[in-house]
Write an enzyme that holds these catalytic residues in place. Structure first.
Site, PDB file in Angstrom:
ATOM      1  N   CYS A  50       8.765 -18.986  12.414  1.00 38.20           N
ATOM      2  CA  CYS A  50       7.419 -18.528  12.754  1.00 38.20           C
ATOM      3  C   CYS A  50       7.529 -17.233  13.552  1.00 38.20           C
ATOM      4  O   CYS A  50       8.624 -16.826  13.978  1.00 38.20           O
ATOM      5  CB  CYS A  50       6.644 -19.575  13.543  1.00 38.20           C
ATOM      6  SG  CYS A  50       7.319 -19.908  15.188  1.00 38.20           S
ATOM      7  N   CYS A  87       9.020 -17.514  17.100  1.00 44.40           N
ATOM      8  CA  CYS A  87      10.490 -17.633  17.062  1.00 44.40           C
ATOM      9  C   CYS A  87      11.114 -16.255  16.875  1.00 44.40           C
ATOM     10  O   CYS A  87      12.105 -15.908  17.540  1.00 44.40           O
ATOM     11  CB  CYS A  87      10.917 -18.542  15.916  1.00 44.40           C
ATOM     12  SG  CYS A  87      10.273 -20.219  15.982  1.00 44.40           S
ATOM     13  N   ASP A 146       0.266   5.932 -19.089  1.00 43.51           N
ATOM     14  CA  ASP A 146       0.915   6.938 -19.920  1.00 43.51           C
ATOM     15  C   ASP A 146       0.932   6.415 -21.361  1.00 43.51           C
ATOM     16  O   ASP A 146       0.800   5.215 -21.599  1.00 43.51           O
ATOM     17  CB  ASP A 146       2.343   7.164 -19.406  1.00 43.51           C
ATOM     18  CG  ASP A 146       3.107   8.154 -20.250  1.00 43.51           C
ATOM     19  OD1 ASP A 146       2.522   9.176 -20.626  1.00 43.51           O
ATOM     20  OD2 ASP A 146       4.287   7.881 -20.546  1.00 43.51           O
TER      21      ASP A 146
END
Length: 863
Positions: free
Chosen positions: A95, A98, A492
């Site tokens: 997380c 942390c 393109d």
């Protein structure tokens, strides 16, 4: 990550050279220069756009390398590093809080220049000075309370294989939950059997209280340990908040609340870790595509099994049906259908034979192959894809940056509010300390922004890894976001809507000749020419088996007629092959007769099928099939974007051959699906107006622009952005425009577009390195998928952010009134929302490319 190579200048200033690869235009350079120039002590700035480097002269007594790098990032550009990098696996770092603790622990380590903690993959990458070893890094991370393992030792880089439910923390949580359950039974059900064991500071402690304290100690041990490291690293994170809540609850004689907080939060952490492991699984699957071993054929003919990582360029590997190809290379011997879906996303296996290129991680399905290794294991296409998917986490999206800024303000405010709620009413109006302490504790739990912070990165990782499994490489979260926000796609023509190679589409024999005769003479005359049209005719004739070695015509006196065609003696007769103008003054093209038996014409878009020529005109004589080549055949073929080649002698024409760049079979379907999704498709091409119009009509594009030079394509991208942004061409505020091309020829336009998409990037280093998004196979069906995935990803991110904010707001509003308790805050606000946002993000893995069962056939017989 940054590169810092300071050197002492004669005047005591220093020179710092940074790699800023995204600084690829003068506008980018201007933004970077303006941002860095705000610092004091900057003596000179030299942005080098062509090489993507920034050279800064600065006074080290007034500013620092770190501040310069921060200013570059503040301008919105990532800084790459050529310094030594060490990567370690930190699976328990799952997380944002942390990650903050790990970063804080590493900041004070000598020799550490840059730190990147990536909780979504459980990795930490550190740029270090020479002499800094990995043990120093792992020790520093250990000081933050996390086990770190060097990636080089073969450990799993995205987490442990052991199920989270069998971990030490899961066992401790289960024991704590059991103790708490027994304590609850004693206190609330069998209170008569709940004896008072001791009285401390005037407060009695029953057996249930001691069980609650023991439950908090066992289940909350990891929380308290992490909270200690949070204090050491000055991090106001969830572990600190929960630790404070547990300790305060027990100290205030609320052991039940403390135990409940410890057990429920530990369960929430386990569930979050389980959810994060699911997110990491998709990345782990990519890493496991390449085999661990390879069978090498040595010079003496023996076979030896070696680790795939030990393969060297030039080795010959043997791959049997069902085995994974261990490295990129070229087939030396054997034939097989190869499943290339891990690389290109193609659902249909590709036939491979001697001379064909193959990729690591793909699987031969039917035959034995001997392969010449052309790249080392860490430089294979699949290895580059894995690295780029991992690196996509380095760049935070705009929403992630917003979330981080919001959380940095939101958390301290709510913590302050929690303290005010806990002590304010008792001090000001003599309210119950017990009641308001619990309400303040609830707000303290609500203050954790964990679900809010992970809402965006877990969605980005899920989307990017899902795309990679389906043959679409997205180079960063911001490109995923921008793709979903763009409602204009510039395409393109050559190599994108078409296959990029000239091929024969029509053969119309004349004057009694048949198709074989036309191709035989034309290919003989063209064999010595290097012109692309000549090569296409020769190649087609060979593919049809027209010219056998023992039947090859005698050719002499070859002459290339610049701009018109060729002239050659074929079997003793002078033949001409070229434009209709070449026959001015030679054979009469205005009155010819088509061959009615054996004459064939390939289908208009090039899918190999034959039918009658279908050209009818008023008869100029009594013979059947009378027509005017210049009036009846040439205009029709040219209107379809084809190049017309006449084959004949001085006396008579023999046949007409049409050559064109074939439209991809899936192009019309892909364009139609994009338009159904609300995307405006615009074709930009340097080809002539007639060809552009024909291709646009064939695929269903209404808006096209032809005969564009590269700088004109770039200007059209800017114009489309202005139109998409405001509808006013003079407005400088632009919208999002994506462009798809071959990744090389259209580089300026691709770089200018909001998102540049490269076609067929598998094995192409340039396209892989430069494109924002790379379609690994030449498959236009991935474009509608890309738009669908990006749109859903943006929707999921918005849902996660606003749901997290909404739930937090509702809980925070109810906490001061006693409506929301600690249990609600943990189960709903933390555990529930963390699981909710992760599960919502995982839905992106279910988005699959749609592959048409068959190509739509129009009334004219075209695909």
């Amino acid at each position: 990550m940054s590169e810092s190579s300071p050197t002492e200048a004669p005047d005591s200033s220093r020179t710092l050279e940074l790699r800023v690869p995204e600084m690829d235009c003068p506008s980018c350079a201007g933004k970077v220069e303006n941002s860095v120039d705000r610092l004091e002590g900057i003596d000179g700035i030299d942005p080098r756009v062509t090489s993507g480097r920034l050279v800064v002269e600065y006074d080290p007594t007034r500013t620092s390398e770190a501040e310069i790098r921060d200013r570059v990032r503040a301008a919105g550009y990532a800084v790459e590093s050529s310094a030594s990098e060490l990567t370690v696996s930190v699976p328990e770092m799952d997380c944002a809080s942390c990650a903050n603790k790990v970063e804080n622990a590493l900041e004070g380590v000598e020799g550490v220049r840059e730190i990147e903690a990536r909780p979504t993959s459980g990795r930490v990458t550190v740029a270090v000075a020479d002499g800094t070893d990995v043990e120093t890094i792992t020790a520093a991370i250990g000081g933050a309370g996390y086990d770190a393992t060097p990636m080089s030792d073969g450990s799993e880089p995205t987490g442990d294989e052991q199920p989270i439910w069998k971990s030490r923390r899961a066992v401790g949580t289960a024991i704590g939950a059991a103790l708490m359950t027994v304590g609850m039974a004693l206190e609330f059900v069998f209170s008569a059997a709940d004896p008072t064991l001791v009285t401390l500071a005037g407060r009695p402690y029953e057996l249930s209280h001691l069980l609650f304290i023991l439950a908090a100690a066992v289940a909350g041990a990891p929380v308290l340990r992490n909270g200690y490291y949070s204090v050491r690293n000055r991090s106001l994170d969830i572990d600190f908040l929960m630790s404070a809540g547990i300790v305060a609850s027990i100290a205030a004689h609320h052991p039940f609340e403390g135990a409940m907080l410890a057990v429920l939060f530990s369960v929430a952490e386990l569930l979050e870790r389980f959810s994060m492991d699911r997110a990491r699984d998709s990345l782990r699957e990519l890493m496991q595509l390449s085999p661990e071993t390879a069978t090498v054929r040595r010079e003496d003919g023996t076979e030896e099994t070696v680790p795939a990582d030990d393969l060297e360029v030039g080795d010959v590997v043997i791959v049997r049906p069902g085995e994974k190809i261990p490295a990129d290379g070229v087939v030396l011997e054997g034939e097989s259908a190869v499943d290339q879906s891990p690389i290109t996303g193609e659902s249909v296996p590709a036939d491979k034979a001697a001379g064909d290129e193959v990729y690591a991680g793909t699987i031969p399905e039917s035959g034995y192959l001997e392969i010449d290794v052309e790249s080392a294991a860490d430089d294979s296409t699949i290895a580059r894809i894995v690295r780029m998917v991992e690196d996509a986490e380095r760049e935070k999206t705009e929403r992630e940056q917003f979330v981080d800024r919001f959380a940095s303000v939101y958390t301290p405010i709510v913590v302050a509010l929690a303290i005010a709620v806990a002590v304010g009413p008792p001090l000001l109006i003599d309210a119950s300390w017990n009641t308001w302490f619990l309400r303040g504790l609830t707000l303290l739990v609500i203050a954790c922004p964990c679900a809010f912070v992970i809402s965006t990165p877990v969605s980005v990782v899920s989307g990017i890894t899902s795309a990679a499994r389906n043959g679409v490489l997205i180079k960063g979260g911001r490109h995923l976001e921008a793709m979903g926000e763009s409602d204009v796609l510039a395409v393109d023509k050559t190599g994108t809507l078409t296959e990029g190679d000239l091929s024969v589409t029509d053969v119309i024999p004349l004057e009694g000749a048949d198709e074989s005769d036309v191709l035989r003479r034309a290919s003989a005359a063209e064999r010595r020419s290097e012109h692309p049209i000549a090569r296409s005719i020769v190649g087609y004739a060979e593919s049809q088996g027209i010219v056998a070695d023992d039947d090859e015509p005698a050719v002499s006196t070859f002459e290339a007629l610049t701009g018109k065609g060729v002239r050659a003696e074929v079997d003793g007769d002078t033949h001409y092959v070229g434009k209709p103008d070449l026959f001015d003054g030679l054979a009469d093209l205005e009155h010819v007769h088509r061959t009615t038996d054996g004459g064939t014409t390939l289908e208009r878009t090039g899918n190999e099928a034959t039918h009658e020529t279908g050209y009818d005109s008023p008869s100029q004589c009594e013979r059947e099939g009378c027509l005017d080549v210049l009036e009846d055949i040439v205009p029709d073929l040219e209107a379809e974007g084809k190049t017309v080649v006449i084959v004949g002698t001085e006396d008579r024409p023999i046949g007409v051959i049409a050559v064109a760049d074939r439209v991809r079979p899936e192009a019309k379907w892909a364009v139609s699906r994009l338009q159904d999704q609300g995307v405006r498709v615009v074709m930009l091409t340097g080809d002539n107006e007639g060809t552009a119009r024909a291709i646009a009509e064939a695929v269903g594009i209404d808006d096209y622009h032809a005969e564009l030079l590269p700088d004109e394509k770039l200007e059209w991208i800017r114009r489309l952005e202005r139109e998409a942004g405001s509808g006013d061409r003079d407005d400088d505020d632009g919208g999002h425009v994506a462009m798809v091309g071959d990744g090389i020829n259209d580089a300026p336009a691709l770089a200018t577009a909001s998102v540049g998409i490269a076609m067929g990037a598998a094995g192409t280093d340039t396209a892989l390195e430069t494109a924002d998004v790379a379609l690994m196979g030449d498959d236009l069906t991935r474009l509608p998928y890309l738009y669908e995935l990006s749109g859903k990803a943006n929707g999921v991110i918005r849902q996660n952010i606003w749901a997290s904010l909404g739930v937090k707001a509702v809980l925070a509003a109810g906490a001061p009134f006693g409506i929301v308790t600690v249990i609600h805050a943990v189960i709903v606000g933390d555990m529930g929302m963390s699981l909710g946002v992760t599960g919502n993000a995982m839905r992106l893995a279910n988005v699959e490319p749609e592959t048409p069962d068959g190509l739509e056939v129009g009334d004219d017989g075209r695909h």
